[in-house]
Design a protein around this motif. Structure first.
Motif, mmCIF file in Angstrom:
data_model
loop_
_atom_site.group_PDB
_atom_site.id
_atom_site.type_symbol
_atom_site.label_atom_id
_atom_site.label_comp_id
_atom_site.label_asym_id
_atom_site.label_seq_id
_atom_site.Cartn_x
_atom_site.Cartn_y
_atom_site.Cartn_z
ATOM 1 N N UNK B 133 -13.269 7.085 1.389
ATOM 2 C CA UNK B 133 -13.017 5.849 2.134
ATOM 3 C C UNK B 133 -12.012 6.116 3.251
ATOM 4 N N UNK B 134 -12.364 5.743 4.464
ATOM 5 C CA UNK B 134 -11.522 5.985 5.640
ATOM 6 C C UNK B 134 -11.037 4.646 6.188
ATOM 7 N N UNK B 135 -9.735 4.582 6.491
ATOM 8 C CA UNK B 135 -9.125 3.362 7.039
ATOM 9 C C UNK B 135 -8.314 3.729 8.278
ATOM 10 N N UNK C 35 -8.743 -6.398 3.159
ATOM 11 C CA UNK C 35 -8.998 -5.013 3.573
ATOM 12 C C UNK C 35 -7.706 -4.446 4.135
ATOM 13 N N UNK C 36 -7.249 -3.336 3.607
ATOM 14 C CA UNK C 36 -5.993 -2.763 4.093
ATOM 15 C C UNK C 36 -5.593 -1.554 3.287
ATOM 16 N N UNK C 37 -4.288 -1.338 3.183
ATOM 17 C CA UNK C 37 -3.756 -0.182 2.460
ATOM 18 C C UNK C 37 -2.589 -0.614 1.569
ATOM 19 N N UNK C 38 -2.471 0.031 0.424
ATOM 20 C CA UNK C 38 -1.352 -0.206 -0.488
ATOM 21 C C UNK C 38 -0.585 1.105 -0.666
ATOM 22 N N UNK C 101 1.915 7.620 -2.790
ATOM 23 C CA UNK C 101 0.449 7.531 -2.685
ATOM 24 C C UNK C 101 0.083 6.352 -1.801
ATOM 25 N N UNK C 102 -1.017 6.487 -1.067
ATOM 26 C CA UNK C 102 -1.584 5.345 -0.354
ATOM 27 C C UNK C 102 -3.006 5.138 -0.858
ATOM 28 N N UNK C 103 -3.341 3.899 -1.188
ATOM 29 C CA UNK C 103 -4.651 3.589 -1.776
ATOM 30 C C UNK C 103 -5.305 2.481 -0.952
ATOM 31 N N UNK C 104 -6.578 2.653 -0.594
ATOM 32 C CA UNK C 104 -7.236 1.614 0.222
ATOM 33 C C UNK C 104 -7.442 0.319 -0.558
ATOM 34 N N UNK C 105 -7.431 -0.785 0.164
ATOM 35 C CA UNK C 105 -7.772 -2.097 -0.397
ATOM 36 C C UNK C 105 -9.106 -2.535 0.211
ATOM 37 N N UNK C 106 -10.058 -2.895 -0.657
ATOM 38 C CA UNK C 106 -11.346 -3.414 -0.206
ATOM 39 C C UNK C 106 -11.659 -4.628 -1.081
ATOM 40 N N UNK C 107 -12.194 -5.678 -0.479
ATOM 41 C CA UNK C 107 -12.534 -6.901 -1.225
ATOM 42 C C UNK C 107 -11.346 -7.419 -2.043
ATOM 43 N N UNK C 112 -10.055 1.895 -6.100
ATOM 44 C CA UNK C 112 -10.052 3.112 -6.922
ATOM 45 C C UNK C 112 -11.458 3.421 -7.404
ATOM 46 N N UNK C 113 -11.755 4.701 -7.601
ATOM 47 C CA UNK C 113 -13.011 5.081 -8.222
ATOM 48 C C UNK C 113 -13.028 4.648 -9.678
ATOM 49 N N UNK C 114 -14.223 4.611 -10.257
ATOM 50 C CA UNK C 114 -14.414 4.153 -11.632
ATOM 51 C C UNK C 114 -13.499 4.869 -12.628
ATOM 52 N N UNK C 115 -13.297 6.158 -12.415
ATOM 53 C CA UNK C 115 -12.532 6.948 -13.390
ATOM 54 C C UNK C 115 -11.107 7.228 -12.942
#
Lengths: 138, 138, 138
Positions: B133-135, C35-38, C101-107, C112-115
């Motif tokens: 995922x790219x932001x 939609x953003x970043x955490x 860490x930076x993690x994307x925000x969607x919806x 995060x991936x399933x696992x």
């Protein structure tokens, strides 16, 4: 648009740690951002950026000695050795650590913990000129 | 709102390095952002994202061989082995490297150093479909 | 201005993994960002933040055992040992993994991936109080 961008040039005297926390604080103060993020990026693959203990210099000495044993200079297992015995270990050290960091800004300052310092870790034995790109967003 | 978001799907042929610098540049160009940050996130725990030397392929070969010795496949010390001898070492490789990166944007392009390439490092032996995922933020 | 900032305080019972995915999701939901970043930042140099497999607890047990062998407690090679046999290895573990860490925000959720789970990895043997700064940007 980011609130501030800056480029830091660091002339390293060779392998070892060079603290850049104050230079980063200066960029943050210059930006006038009270709450946000400061991103730091190293344009090289044979040095690292890292956050580690800023009090006892023995911590950095032990880190250097640990990584020197983990990825020794001149290991005959390396195929890539044209640029010297410290070149491939430098790439390995870079991959095992970080080449970019994001640090929160609170109250107009980098929100580092009491014992955290930001360092450029030079992995090559000879002096190098290193470029760091800083981006402040609010 | 971010200036641009994108999802890259990479089909890896199994263990090894797959350069994604150009795909990321395309997302940045598409975003029309001149100065900002590009965040890249891998949705998996048995592969990595990393920045390393993009010139001599021996560097990647030596990285692969270094990490294979550090976290060997099928080590009897692993308890987690149901999914195959390369599964636990893949998680270890992932933890020792990175699964996300932020790269500065300058002049409408990723501001990578001359010798820096961005890679997906597949740690599993068999082919996998990997999602990134790219932001882009300005 | 970031859309949301928060501070998480985690009381660790000593060495081991503590999942913080849900606490981070709560901050993201609170922010109302779709939609953003955490960004997540640990204010300490003897613990880590990491993303790893969240299903089989054996993965975390094997990670702990791997890193304990790589950077053993009480190694006589360490100079920095005043604060106990687990202090210098804790700094090494921190440098080999991540403290931010930076993690994307969607919806409106962490993408995060399933696992994938986000963990605080305590490296000190005794209980510690750890502070994590969270920044959500849109």
């Amino acid at each position: 648009m980011p609130s501030e961008i800056a480029t830091l040039e660091v002339a390293t005297p060779g392998r070892g740690f060079h603290e850049i926390s104050q230079e980063l604080q200066n960029v943050v103060v210059q930006s006038d951002v009270s709450v946000g993020l400061c991103h730091v990026f190293l344009r090289h693959t044979s040095a690292s950026l890292l956050i580690t203990e800023n009090a006892d210099p023995d911590v950095r000495r032990d880190l250097e000695s640990f990584i020197s044993k983990l990825a020794p200079d001149g290991d005959p297992a390396y195929t890539h050795s044209m640029e010297g015995p410290d070149d491939m270990p430098a790439h390995i050290r870079s991959v095992l650590t970080c080449s970019e960091l994001t640090i929160p800004i609170r109250n107009g300052r980098l929100a580092l913990g009491t014992w955290q310092g930001v360092y450029l870790w030079e992995h090559r034995v000879r002096p190098h000129r290193r470029r760091i790109d800083v981006t402040v967003i609010a």
